[in-house]
Design a protein around this motif. Structure first.
Motif, PDB file in Angstrom:
ATOM      1  N   PHE A 236       0.822  -1.211   0.000  1.00 18.25           N
ATOM      2  CA  PHE A 236       0.000   0.000   0.000  1.00 18.25           C
ATOM      3  C   PHE A 236       0.861   1.269   0.000  1.00 18.25           C
ATOM      4  CE2 PHE A 236      -3.141  -3.107   1.434  1.00 18.25           C
ATOM      5  CZ  PHE A 236      -4.172  -2.808   0.567  1.00 18.25           C
ATOM      6  N   THR A 237       1.999   1.195  -0.675  1.00 19.59           N
ATOM      7  CA  THR A 237       2.859   2.374  -0.819  1.00 19.59           C
ATOM      8  C   THR A 237       2.674   3.047  -2.174  1.00 19.59           C
ATOM      9  OG1 THR A 237       4.726   1.063  -1.663  1.00 19.59           O
ATOM     10  CG2 THR A 237       4.609   1.421   0.740  1.00 19.59           C
ATOM     11  N   ARG A 238       1.946   2.401  -3.094  1.00 11.66           N
ATOM     12  CA  ARG A 238       1.698   2.984  -4.419  1.00 11.66           C
ATOM     13  C   ARG A 238       0.224   3.394  -4.479  1.00 11.66           C
ATOM     14  NH1 ARG A 238       3.073  -0.676  -8.866  1.00 11.66           N
ATOM     15  NH2 ARG A 238       3.011   1.228 -10.083  1.00 11.66           N
ATOM     16  N   LEU A 239      -0.024   4.667  -4.768  1.00 13.76           N
ATOM     17  CA  LEU A 239      -1.364   5.241  -4.658  1.00 13.76           C
ATOM     18  C   LEU A 239      -2.389   4.564  -5.564  1.00 13.76           C
ATOM     19  CD1 LEU A 239      -3.296   7.376  -3.541  1.00 13.76           C
ATOM     20  CD2 LEU A 239      -2.537   8.887  -5.404  1.00 13.76           C
ATOM     21  N   TRP A 240      -2.169   4.561  -6.873  1.00 16.74           N
ATOM     22  CA  TRP A 240      -3.207   4.097  -7.796  1.00 16.74           C
ATOM     23  C   TRP A 240      -3.500   2.604  -7.668  1.00 16.74           C
ATOM     24  CZ3 TRP A 240      -6.217   7.761  -8.748  1.00 16.74           C
ATOM     25  CH2 TRP A 240      -5.744   9.051  -8.920  1.00 16.74           C
ATOM     26  N   PRO A 241      -2.479   1.752  -7.580  1.00 16.82           N
ATOM     27  CA  PRO A 241      -2.816   0.344  -7.338  1.00 16.82           C
ATOM     28  C   PRO A 241      -3.530   0.136  -5.999  1.00 16.82           C
ATOM     29  CG  PRO A 241      -0.575   0.535  -8.163  1.00 16.82           C
ATOM     30  CD  PRO A 241      -1.052   1.932  -7.861  1.00 16.82           C
ATOM     31  N   SER A 242      -3.151   0.941  -4.995  1.00 19.09           N
ATOM     32  CA  SER A 242      -3.811   0.819  -3.690  1.00 19.09           C
ATOM     33  C   SER A 242      -5.275   1.230  -3.770  1.00 19.09           C
ATOM     34  CB  SER A 242      -3.088   1.680  -2.650  1.00 19.09           C
ATOM     35  OG  SER A 242      -1.768   1.227  -2.461  1.00 19.09           O
ATOM     36  N   LEU A 243      -5.555   2.329  -4.452  1.00 17.70           N
ATOM     37  CA  LEU A 243      -6.942   2.770  -4.614  1.00 17.70           C
ATOM     38  C   LEU A 243      -7.757   1.763  -5.420  1.00 17.70           C
ATOM     39  CD1 LEU A 243      -6.496   6.606  -5.229  1.00 17.70           C
ATOM     40  CD2 LEU A 243      -7.328   5.457  -3.154  1.00 17.70           C
ATOM     41  N   ALA A 244      -7.155   1.206  -6.472  1.00 21.81           N
ATOM     42  CA  ALA A 244      -7.855   0.197  -7.278  1.00 21.81           C
ATOM     43  C   ALA A 244      -8.149  -1.043  -6.441  1.00 21.81           C
ATOM     44  CB  ALA A 244      -7.026  -0.158  -8.507  1.00 21.81           C
ATOM     45  N   THR A 245      -7.180  -1.458  -5.632  1.00 22.51           N
ATOM     46  CA  THR A 245      -7.370  -2.629  -4.772  1.00 22.51           C
ATOM     47  C   THR A 245      -8.486  -2.390  -3.766  1.00 22.51           C
ATOM     48  OG1 THR A 245      -5.040  -3.238  -5.004  1.00 22.51           O
ATOM     49  CG2 THR A 245      -6.221  -4.164  -3.125  1.00 22.51           C
ATOM     50  N   LEU A 246      -8.437  -1.264  -3.091  1.00 26.64           N
ATOM     51  CA  LEU A 246      -9.461  -0.955  -2.093  1.00 26.64           C
ATOM     52  C   LEU A 246     -10.841  -0.804  -2.716  1.00 26.64           C
ATOM     53  CD1 LEU A 246      -7.415   1.508   0.132  1.00 26.64           C
ATOM     54  CD2 LEU A 246      -8.103  -0.837   0.705  1.00 26.64           C
ATOM     55  N   SER A 247     -10.901  -0.244  -3.926  1.00 26.27           N
ATOM     56  CA  SER A 247     -12.185  -0.123  -4.623  1.00 26.27           C
ATOM     57  C   SER A 247     -12.744  -1.497  -4.969  1.00 26.27           C
ATOM     58  CB  SER A 247     -12.015   0.706  -5.899  1.00 26.27           C
ATOM     59  OG  SER A 247     -11.637   2.022  -5.583  1.00 26.27           O
ATOM     60  N   ALA A 248     -11.896  -2.367  -5.498  1.00 26.60           N
ATOM     61  CA  ALA A 248     -12.343  -3.721  -5.840  1.00 26.60           C
ATOM     62  C   ALA A 248     -12.796  -4.462  -4.586  1.00 26.60           C
ATOM     63  CB  ALA A 248     -11.235  -4.490  -6.561  1.00 26.60           C
ATOM     64  N   MET A 249     -12.077  -4.269  -3.478  1.00 26.80           N
ATOM     65  CA  MET A 249     -12.486  -4.894  -2.217  1.00 26.80           C
ATOM     66  C   MET A 249     -13.876  -4.409  -1.797  1.00 26.80           C
ATOM     67  SD  MET A 249      -9.148  -4.675   0.215  1.00 26.80           S
ATOM     68  CE  MET A 249      -7.797  -5.815   0.088  1.00 26.80           C
ATOM     69  N   GLY A 250     -14.065  -3.105  -1.837  1.00 32.65           N
ATOM     70  CA  GLY A 250     -15.336  -2.540  -1.409  1.00 32.65           C
ATOM     71  C   GLY A 250     -16.509  -3.025  -2.239  1.00 32.65           C
ATOM     72  N   VAL A 251     -16.341  -3.037  -3.549  1.00 31.39           N
ATOM     73  CA  VAL A 251     -17.427  -3.489  -4.419  1.00 31.39           C
ATOM     74  C   VAL A 251     -17.650  -4.990  -4.245  1.00 31.39           C
ATOM     75  CG1 VAL A 251     -18.244  -3.649  -6.800  1.00 31.39           C
ATOM     76  CG2 VAL A 251     -17.045  -1.592  -6.037  1.00 31.39           C
ATOM     77  N   SER A 252     -16.566  -5.744  -4.056  1.00 29.73           N
ATOM     78  CA  SER A 252     -16.700  -7.182  -3.815  1.00 29.73           C
ATOM     79  C   SER A 252     -17.506  -7.443  -2.553  1.00 29.73           C
ATOM     80  CB  SER A 252     -15.314  -7.830  -3.708  1.00 29.73           C
ATOM     81  OG  SER A 252     -15.428  -9.208  -3.452  1.00 29.73           O
ATOM     82  N   PHE A 253     -17.193  -6.718  -1.472  1.00 30.78           N
ATOM     83  CA  PHE A 253     -17.940  -6.889  -0.223  1.00 30.78           C
ATOM     84  C   PHE A 253     -19.398  -6.479  -0.392  1.00 30.78           C
ATOM     85  CE2 PHE A 253     -13.784  -6.314   2.321  1.00 30.78           C
ATOM     86  CZ  PHE A 253     -13.531  -7.680   2.272  1.00 30.78           C
ATOM     87  N   TYR A 254     -19.642  -5.417  -1.139  1.00 25.39           N
ATOM     88  CA  TYR A 254     -21.025  -4.996  -1.387  1.00 25.39           C
ATOM     89  C   TYR A 254     -21.796  -6.106  -2.111  1.00 25.39           C
ATOM     90  CZ  TYR A 254     -25.082  -2.808  -3.426  1.00 25.39           C
ATOM     91  OH  TYR A 254     -26.378  -2.551  -3.817  1.00 25.39           O
ATOM     92  N   CYS A 255     -21.195  -6.644  -3.168  1.00 26.80           N
ATOM     93  CA  CYS A 255     -21.859  -7.708  -3.928  1.00 26.80           C
ATOM     94  C   CYS A 255     -22.089  -8.940  -3.055  1.00 26.80           C
ATOM     95  CB  CYS A 255     -21.045  -8.071  -5.165  1.00 26.80           C
ATOM     96  SG  CYS A 255     -20.956  -6.753  -6.399  1.00 26.80           S
ATOM     97  N   MET A 256     -21.106  -9.255  -2.223  1.00 26.72           N
ATOM     98  CA  MET A 256     -21.267 -10.390  -1.324  1.00 26.72           C
ATOM     99  C   MET A 256     -22.399 -10.114  -0.337  1.00 26.72           C
ATOM    100  SD  MET A 256     -18.435 -12.529   0.882  1.00 26.72           S
ATOM    101  CE  MET A 256     -17.853 -11.140   1.817  1.00 26.72           C
ATOM    102  N   SER A 257     -22.520  -8.888   0.131  1.00 26.50           N
ATOM    103  CA  SER A 257     -23.597  -8.565   1.069  1.00 26.50           C
ATOM    104  C   SER A 257     -24.961  -8.703   0.411  1.00 26.50           C
ATOM    105  CB  SER A 257     -23.411  -7.164   1.645  1.00 26.50           C
ATOM    106  OG  SER A 257     -23.752  -6.166   0.713  1.00 26.50           O
ATOM    107  N   ARG A 258     -25.033  -8.403  -0.870  1.00 23.18           N
ATOM    108  CA  ARG A 258     -26.301  -8.585  -1.592  1.00 23.18           C
ATOM    109  C   ARG A 258     -26.654 -10.068  -1.690  1.00 23.18           C
ATOM    110  NH1 ARG A 258     -28.651  -4.351  -4.438  1.00 23.18           N
ATOM    111  NH2 ARG A 258     -30.336  -5.864  -4.397  1.00 23.18           N
ATOM    112  N   ALA A 259     -25.660 -10.903  -1.968  1.00 20.40           N
ATOM    113  CA  ALA A 259     -25.901 -12.349  -2.040  1.00 20.40           C
ATOM    114  C   ALA A 259     -26.362 -12.880  -0.686  1.00 20.40           C
ATOM    115  CB  ALA A 259     -24.640 -13.073  -2.500  1.00 20.40           C
ATOM    116  N   LEU A 260     -25.836 -12.297   0.393  1.00 23.91           N
ATOM    117  CA  LEU A 260     -26.200 -12.734   1.748  1.00 23.91           C
ATOM    118  C   LEU A 260     -27.657 -12.458   2.094  1.00 23.91           C
ATOM    119  CD1 LEU A 260     -22.996 -11.726   3.700  1.00 23.91           C
ATOM    120  CD2 LEU A 260     -23.998 -14.017   3.608  1.00 23.91           C
ATOM    121  N   GLN A 261     -28.319 -11.622   1.316  1.00 25.42           N
ATOM    122  CA  GLN A 261     -29.732 -11.355   1.578  1.00 25.42           C
ATOM    123  C   GLN A 261     -30.599 -12.580   1.296  1.00 25.42           C
ATOM    124  OE1 GLN A 261     -30.039  -7.798  -0.910  1.00 25.42           O
ATOM    125  NE2 GLN A 261     -30.304  -6.571   0.956  1.00 25.42           N
TER     126      GLN A 261
END
Length: 104
Positions: free
Chosen positions: A26-51
């Motif tokens: 997490f020392t490189r800005l753009w790859p870090s932001l892309a990683t965190l964004s993918a994590m967030g959307v992945s968790f959101y999608c998983m939360s929808r499946a959990l419904q």
């Protein structure tokens, strides 16, 4: 629709796991932001499946998709070993995911 949410979540888990390597701790800005964004959307999608799907099934399938896809990426792109035993283990992961899907 819950299985579609889960498939997208699993695909995004593969993406963030691959991108994580490029963050360099997490020392490189753009790859870090892309990683965190993918994590967030992945968790959101998983939360929808959990419904609609059981928590144990959702988590196991999500992890299975991520583990399978990340390992295949490593072998295909990163030059990681592709031994018969590794491939057999990946097939077993897929069988487990398919079994969980079939069980409902």
């Amino acid at each position: 629709m819950a299985w579609a949410w889960l498939a997208v979540a699993g695909g995004l888990e593969i993406l963030w796991a691959v991108l994580l390597k490029y963050t360099e701790g997490f020392t490189r800005l753009w790859p870090s932001l892309a990683t965190l964004s993918a994590m967030g959307v992945s968790f959101y999608c998983m939360s929808r499946a959990l419904q609609l799907l059981p928590m144990g099934t959702v988590y196991a399938v999500w992890v299975g998709i991520g583990a399978f896809g990340t390992a295949v990426w490593g072998m295909a792109v990163e030059g990681e070993p592709a031994s018969a035993l590794r491939i057999l283990c990946l097939v077993l992961i897929l069988a487990g995911v398919a079994g969980l899907k079939a069980a409902g």
